[in-house]
Design a protein around this motif. Structure first.
Motif, short mmCIF file in Angstrom:
data_model
loop_
_atom_site.label_atom_id
_atom_site.label_comp_id
_atom_site.label_asym_id
_atom_site.label_seq_id
_atom_site.Cartn_x
_atom_site.Cartn_y
_atom_site.Cartn_z
N PRO A 57 -14.02 -1.54 -6.53
CA PRO A 57 -12.67 -1.43 -7.11
C PRO A 57 -11.56 -1.61 -6.09
CG PRO A 57 -14.07 0.40 -7.81
CD PRO A 57 -14.81 -0.30 -6.72
N ARG A 58 -10.47 -2.24 -6.55
CA ARG A 58 -9.21 -2.25 -5.82
C ARG A 58 -8.20 -1.51 -6.69
NH1 ARG A 58 -8.27 -5.66 -1.63
NH2 ARG A 58 -6.16 -6.23 -2.25
N ASN A 59 -7.26 -0.81 -6.06
CA ASN A 59 -6.30 -0.03 -6.83
C ASN A 59 -4.91 -0.12 -6.20
OD1 ASN A 59 -7.83 1.81 -4.86
ND2 ASN A 59 -6.00 2.99 -5.26
N LYS A 60 -3.91 0.21 -7.02
CA LYS A 60 -2.53 0.12 -6.58
C LYS A 60 -2.05 1.47 -6.08
CE LYS A 60 2.06 -1.24 -8.32
NZ LYS A 60 2.80 -1.71 -9.51
N TRP A 61 -1.40 1.48 -4.91
CA TRP A 61 -0.80 2.70 -4.33
C TRP A 61 0.72 2.57 -4.42
CZ3 TRP A 61 -3.19 6.50 -0.85
CH2 TRP A 61 -4.59 6.40 -0.81
N GLU A 62 1.38 3.60 -4.95
CA GLU A 62 2.84 3.69 -4.94
C GLU A 62 3.22 4.97 -4.19
OE1 GLU A 62 4.87 2.33 -8.71
OE2 GLU A 62 2.85 2.71 -9.48
N ASN A 63 4.00 4.82 -3.12
CA ASN A 63 4.35 5.93 -2.23
C ASN A 63 5.84 6.16 -2.25
OD1 ASN A 63 1.58 6.19 -0.54
ND2 ASN A 63 2.07 4.03 -0.88
#
Length: 264
Positions: A54-60
């Motif tokens: 899996p690849r996933n989106k990070w929002e910081n």
């Protein structure tokens, strides 16, 4: 790491046994000091994404709260199965341990610096980072300059147990957390081990900083702004949780600097 929109971070997570698990984060959007987002996932040693995992989106998001900054991190997965796969691989434990190790390391470092310098008189020092042989190096410098360590050698094992931090690995406990040695003309040589077990990588060129400790906050700001012009900022100067006004950068000539103003 190429921290810009369209850039990426290629890194390896290394187990205590030395096994490497490569990953890649591609930066999508960056708002300085406020927000950045990236797509992250496993990759190979050359940086090619592994599409079988899996690849996933990070929002910081970084939120100013006066003397502290709150960091909100949102991870978005394409499916519940992807999320469960990552959790089963130990993501929760690894991410938590990484943040706790970083907190513990930084907090202890600057607490010791404050103890060794009880006033805010201006001074200049050189700060050295080693992969594990700080004590050997400083014993060599001690012999050459015929001086004595300020307050002895502080080791990672000297840190009191803290339920908010993970236990320190046995191989790290004997390493040097902080050491100070006067050399010539009032100049102080400081040093620390930067353990690979805590995620640090020391290479020739990034292991030495000139540290300036000015007498006022205004002078700290001026020095930071003027010295960093045309260079590469590592840590924007700001109030830090350990009580200092601190920033670090590499100037346009490739020299590493730290500006550290400590209130009385």
């Amino acid at each position: 790491m190429d921290f810009r929109e369209g850039g990426y971070w290629h890194y390896a997570m290394v187990s205590p046994e030395g096994d490497k698990h490569w990953s890649r984060a591609d930066y999508l959007k960056i708002i300085p000091q406020k927000y950045f987002e990236a797509i992250d996932g496993f990759a190979d040693e050359a940086g090619k994404p592994n599409n079988n995992l899996p690849r996933n989106k990070w929002e910081n998001n970084f939120i100013d709260q006066g003397e502290q900054t709150q960091v909100n991190i949102l991870l978005t997965f394409n499916s519940l199965a992807d999320l469960e796969t990552i959790i089963q691989m130990g993501f929760r434990e690894g991410f938590t341990a990484g943040l706790e190790n970083l907190d513990q390391y930084i907090e202890a470092q600057f607490k010791l610096r404050k103890q060794n310098k009880p006033n805010n008189m201006a001074r200049v020092s050189t700060y050295l980072n080693f992969q594990g042989n700080t004590e050997e190096a400083f014993n060599f410098y001690k012999k050459v300059f015929k001086s004595e360590f300020i307050n002895g050698i502080k080791r990672f094992g000297d840190l009191p147990a803290d339920p908010n931090h993970p236990p320190i690995a046995d191989e790290v406990k004997k390493m040097v957390l902080h050491i100070e040695l006067p050399i010539l003309g009032g100049h102080i040589l400081m040093g620390t081990d930067a353990p690979k077990e805590m995620g640090f990588t020391v290479t020739k060129g990034n292991n030495m900083h000139i540290q300036i400790e000015p007498e006022s906050r205004e002078e700290a700001q001026r020095l930071f702004d003027e010295l960093s012009e045309g260079g590469k900022i590592e840590q924007p100067i700001q109030d830090m949780f350990w009580g200092a006004y601190y920033g670090s950068f590499q100037d346009k000539f490739g020299v590493n600097w730290m500006i550290n103003y400590q209130e009385k």
